[in-house]
Design a protein around this motif. Structure first.
Motif, PDB file in Angstrom:
ATOM      1  N   MET A  62       0.858  -1.179   0.000  1.00  0.00           N
ATOM      2  CA  MET A  62       0.000   0.000   0.000  1.00  0.00           C
ATOM      3  C   MET A  62       0.897   1.233   0.000  1.00  0.00           C
ATOM      4  O   MET A  62       1.551   1.544   0.985  1.00  0.00           O
ATOM      5  CB  MET A  62      -0.913   0.010   1.215  1.00  0.00           C
ATOM      6  N   CYS A  63       0.971   1.923  -1.145  1.00  0.00           N
ATOM      7  CA  CYS A  63       1.774   3.134  -1.274  1.00  0.00           C
ATOM      8  C   CYS A  63       0.876   4.337  -1.010  1.00  0.00           C
ATOM      9  O   CYS A  63      -0.187   4.461  -1.628  1.00  0.00           O
ATOM     10  CB  CYS A  63       2.376   3.226  -2.672  1.00  0.00           C
ATOM     11  N   MET A  64       1.324   5.227  -0.117  1.00  0.00           N
ATOM     12  CA  MET A  64       0.445   6.317   0.309  1.00  0.00           C
ATOM     13  C   MET A  64       1.223   7.614   0.440  1.00  0.00           C
ATOM     14  O   MET A  64       2.451   7.619   0.589  1.00  0.00           O
ATOM     15  CB  MET A  64      -0.201   5.977   1.656  1.00  0.00           C
ATOM     16  N   SER A  65       0.462   8.718   0.405  1.00  0.00           N
ATOM     17  CA  SER A  65       1.024  10.042   0.666  1.00  0.00           C
ATOM     18  C   SER A  65       0.057  10.833   1.523  1.00  0.00           C
ATOM     19  O   SER A  65      -1.168  10.728   1.361  1.00  0.00           O
ATOM     20  CB  SER A  65       1.294  10.804  -0.632  1.00  0.00           C
ATOM     21  N   PHE A  66       0.626  11.634   2.431  1.00  0.00           N
ATOM     22  CA  PHE A  66      -0.125  12.572   3.260  1.00  0.00           C
ATOM     23  C   PHE A  66       0.481  13.950   3.020  1.00  0.00           C
ATOM     24  O   PHE A  66       1.704  14.118   3.109  1.00  0.00           O
ATOM     25  CB  PHE A  66      -0.010  12.222   4.745  1.00  0.00           C
ATOM     26  N   TYR A  67      -0.372  14.952   2.736  1.00  0.00           N
ATOM     27  CA  TYR A  67       0.167  16.271   2.403  1.00  0.00           C
ATOM     28  C   TYR A  67      -0.910  17.318   2.596  1.00  0.00           C
ATOM     29  O   TYR A  67      -2.114  17.063   2.519  1.00  0.00           O
ATOM     30  CB  TYR A  67       0.665  16.305   0.953  1.00  0.00           C
ATOM     31  N   GLY A  68      -0.468  18.549   2.886  1.00  0.00           N
ATOM     32  CA  GLY A  68      -1.379  19.669   3.031  1.00  0.00           C
ATOM     33  C   GLY A  68      -1.733  20.287   1.700  1.00  0.00           C
ATOM     34  O   GLY A  68      -1.156  19.976   0.657  1.00  0.00           O
ATOM     35  N   LYS A  69      -2.706  21.195   1.754  1.00  0.00           N
ATOM     36  CA  LYS A  69      -3.154  21.866   0.526  1.00  0.00           C
ATOM     37  C   LYS A  69      -2.012  22.633  -0.134  1.00  0.00           C
ATOM     38  O   LYS A  69      -2.016  22.852  -1.357  1.00  0.00           O
ATOM     39  CB  LYS A  69      -4.307  22.813   0.842  1.00  0.00           C
ATOM     40  N   GLU A  70      -1.001  23.030   0.665  1.00  0.00           N
ATOM     41  CA  GLU A  70       0.138  23.787   0.142  1.00  0.00           C
ATOM     42  C   GLU A  70       0.962  22.995  -0.865  1.00  0.00           C
ATOM     43  O   GLU A  70       1.743  23.568  -1.635  1.00  0.00           O
ATOM     44  CB  GLU A  70       1.041  24.242   1.295  1.00  0.00           C
TER      45      GLU A  70
END
Length: 790
Positions: A348-356
């Motif tokens: 499971m490849c994932m990313s977490f990031y803000g709107k910026e």
């Protein structure tokens, strides 16, 4: 860690112990040094580590399992926790104490191990400069140990020394025994944007929210190894970590509207996700493209609603050396599946990031994660973990299954190409660290290059396979030239302790990565190198390798003697500068006669007797117990027995001897045509840089065609300062160019050319990314803005 942090205008470097040596077998000579075997420079093989570079039959390593509960207080910016550690002693040694790392003390004003460097009056005075130079009282940072007990609840004695803590055991822990103990602790979370470091929080004043990166956040076991004992060198902020494998169960209590990304797998998503998020997550696990689990609009909405409730997330991770996590209500979250060949693992490849970071991360981050674990798996071992993820947190640091990377857009959503490439490079690099050192678990505190250099090398291979136009900066030989040509007092060998390195990036990242790429492309060839490098990864996966284990494995698995390369590239600071000093040119001219017969005046040999009667001969003659064989057996009395004793008379006046002085004969007319068209060249080289390397010769012929000859480095064995090569060519050479593709990091190409009026050196378009801001955004007007944001 992937970046040097600039704190309020000050670049902070630290110092410790240097271990590097270049023992020479024949100092002062022009040979017998650079090709001498490493010998005693490497540790003696034993039953733990073999001469082949493989783990031995008695190899062992320790184990530490953790059960941790913690709570994040966003209002007060604190973290408190309790952990139960089960430590298993697999060593043959009884242990009376154990050492743990308290990395948060790095930030403390009175408990750190900064070992400060020299400093000067800053060229530009800032408030930060003054703050850094001021003597401060306790800044209230660093970890607070509130209680340490054994499994029965009895207090254990402990001692905190800067960033290390020794726990004294009630009785010696013997081989095969386990020791279970509990630690309660807390600390104030630091602002990583101002204090620096790998973990902490970032505050976003425009929406009033925090993004937490929780790393080095719990007391964790030091490594106890067969080659070093306890690795308890203090943490100064540079040399990273030597850690012990084990299983983790971690419960994190955070604000209810936060999302958590973490090492391992969450085992209670049904309790912490809403039904829509859970359904998207399950769909993403089967998808070949990223699916948003939390969308941009949902993240923006969450930023405006700050919950006072709490949720507890529970994660498991097996056979990992560390554990890190992130928490924020700002996160967009996406994921996709990547199948790994070799073990059939679905990751499971994932990313977490803000709107910026949305316009960059939504396009590239998770795809880059998937590409990285697939490519690294092809070059090393199949990725064994269930998760791999990238967190946008405006820094760069790696942990098992999770890493923190930069890469934000400008406020209008556009970005420069350098920001895009920088983001892709850092994601590939940090995700790649899952292999080095999270799986192939080298000691980063001692040998940064075994972590950063090896990883930078495979990062380069991965970038090349991402996009053939990618401007990679760690790997191509020509990119290290500016570093290699520096004065010697600005250099140190790669085999230097991380705390002592002056130019950290080139030494620990670029030079070892470049060296490995030269081995692969120029010295060994891809087939031999790739097999040997894979063998190293297989042998030392989930173990603790040393430099000798890498060096020996690469030679053992390839059949190549590479000691000359390790000696020059890793233990030395010499540069490659091969000069083509001269070229001799001739064409065959056929002889019409041979040398005449010669009459030589010769002398008759006298008896071959020592000129001096030594004491042994005198004593042997006088010893009545000794008899000589030739005196007992007359059959041995030949002419010279009598000649030596003057029993025969020989006229030893000068005599004459007739001799045919040449073994040459004329070339027959019917064979002359075969050699008449040959062009003969002798190329004379000198080694001006001191580093022995292959000589790559490109001939350009007068008809415009070219030919390349690759001469192995061993041509320098008998004379390390100068050498030559004779060629017989069928066509006339117009010009000669050394190292036409700039494969050897030659620092001076002006002496690489013969026939300079005709030789044209290969041209390379070099790219240099703009320095990224703290958030990885571009400056000025970028092409996307100029094109209207398309």
């Amino acid at each position: 860690m992937k970046r040097l942090y600039i704190l309020s205008g000050l670049i902070v470097f630290v110092s410790s112990l240097s271990i590097a040596q270049d023992i020479q077998n024949n100092p002062g000579s022009n040979h017998g040094n650079k090709f001498e075997q490493l010998g005693t420079i490497l540790p003696t093989p034993n039953e733990q580590r073999t001469a082949s570079g493989a783990p031995g039959v008695k190899y062992w390593q320790q184990r530490a399992d953790y059960d941790i509960k913690c709570e994040l207080d966003e209002k007060n910016l604190t973290l408190k926790g309790s952990e139960t550690v089960t430590y298993t002693n697999n060593s043959p040694d009884p242990l009376t104490y154990i050492w743990l790392q308290l990395d948060e003390n790095e930030h403390s004003s009175d408990r750190n191990a900064n070992y400060q460097d020299a400093s000067r009056f800053p060229s530009t005075l800032t408030t930060g400069s003054i703050d850094n130079a001021s003597k401060k009282s306790n800044n209230n940072l660093g970890i607070n140990i509130t209680k340490i007990t054994d499994v029965a609840g009895k207090n254990l004695a402990y001692t905190v020394n800067k960033t290390m803590m020794r726990v004294d055991l009630p009785i010696a822990l013997k081989n095969g025994q386990k020791f279970i103990f509990n630690i309660d602790w807390n600390y104030h979370i630091s602002n990583r944007q101002t204090v620096g470091g790998r973990g902490g929080y970032e505050f976003f004043p425009e929406d009033g929210n925090y993004l937490f990166t929780m790393s080095q956040w719990y007391p964790r076991l030091c490594v106890y190894s067969d080659f070093q004992g306890w690795q308890n060198h203090q943490f100064t902020g540079r040399g990273e970590f030597a850690l012990t494998f084990g299983d983790f169960k971690v419960q994190m209590t955070v604000p209810a509207d936060h999302l958590i990304g973490s090492t391992g797998e969450c085992i209670n998503y049904t309790a912490v996700l809403n039904p829509l998020q859970l359904s998207r997550y399950n769909a993403a696990r089967k998808s070949s493209v990223p699916i948003e689990i939390q969308t941009l609009n949902e993240a923006k909405l969450a930023e405006t609603r700050k919950s006072t409730a709490k949720k507890t997330w529970v994660f498991h991770a097996n056979n990992v050396r560390d554990f890190a996590w992130t928490s924020s209500r700002k996160f967009i979250w996406d994921g996709m599946n990547q199948k790994i060949e070799g073990n059939g693992n679905n990751v499971m490849c994932m990313s977490f990031y803000g709107k910026e970071a949305y316009n960059l991360y939504s396009k590239f981050s998770t795809r880059a994660v998937a590409h990285t674990i697939k490519t690294y798996s092809d070059f090393t071992i199949p990725y064994p973990y269930p998760v791999a993820q990238s967190i946008e947190a405006s820094n760069g640091m790696e942990y098992p299954m999770i890493c923190f990377n930069y890469g934000r857009t400008n406020s209008d959503g556009t970005y420069s190409e350098s920001t895009k490439n920088g983001m892709l490079g850092v994601i590939i690099h940090e995700v790649g660290h899952n292999f080095f050192p999270m799986i192939v678990n080298s000691d980063e505190r001692q040998w940064t290059w075994m972590d950063e250099g090896l990883n930078s090398f495979v990062e380069y291979l991965t970038e090349e396979l991402w996009d053939n136009t990618f401007p990679s900066k760690k790997g191509p030989a020509y990119t290290i030239v500016d570093y290699m040509k520096l004065p010697k007092d600005e250099l140190e060998p790669i085999m230097t302790n991380s705390e002592n390195i002056t130019r950290f990036g080139p030494n620990a990242y670029s030079k070892p990565a470049t060296g490995l790429n030269i081995l692969r492309e120029t010295i060994m060839g891809r087939e031999l190198f790739d097999f040997a490098f894979k063998q190293y990864a297989k042998r030392w996966a989930f173990k603790h390798p040393t430099p000798a284990d890498l060096f020996r494995t690469m030679e053992d698995a390839s059949g190549e003697d590479l000691d000359w390369f390790w000696r020059g590239w890793f233990y030395g600071t010499d540069a490659c500068d091969i000069s083509l000093d001269s070229v001799k040119f001739a064409q065959p001219d056929f002889a019409t006669r041979t040398d005449p017969t010669r009459i030589e005046m010769v002398k008759i040999d006298k008896p071959l007797l020592n000129s001096f009667d030594d004491i042994s001969k005198i004593k042997n003659r006088s010893d009545m117990k000794i008899s000589f064989y030739v005196d007992k057996d007359v059959a041995t009395h030949d002419f010279y027995y009598k000649y030596d004793r003057g029993l025969v008379s020989v006229d030893n006046t000068t005599a004459t001897k007739t001799e045919e002085t040449s073994n040459l004969e004329l070339v027959p007319v019917n064979e002359q045509q075969k050699y008449a068209g040959k062009y003969l060249y002798e190329l004379n080289f000198s080694n001006k840089g001191g580093l022995v390397m292959p000589i790559i010769v490109q001939f350009t012929y007068k008809d415009g065609s070219t030919e390349i000859d690759r001469i192995p480095a061993q041509i320098w064995r008998h004379n390390e300062k100068s050498t030559s090569k004779f060629y017989a060519k069928d066509k006339e050479v117009a010009s000669i160019l050394i190292d036409p593709l700039r494969e050897t990091a030659d620092i001076d190409t002006s002496n690489n050319i013969w026939g300079a009026d005709k030789a044209k050196e290969s041209k390379f378009q070099l790219y240099k990314a703009k320095a990224a801001s703290a958030r990885g955004q571009s400056s000025g007007i970028n092409p996307m803005q100029s094109a209207g944001g398309k």
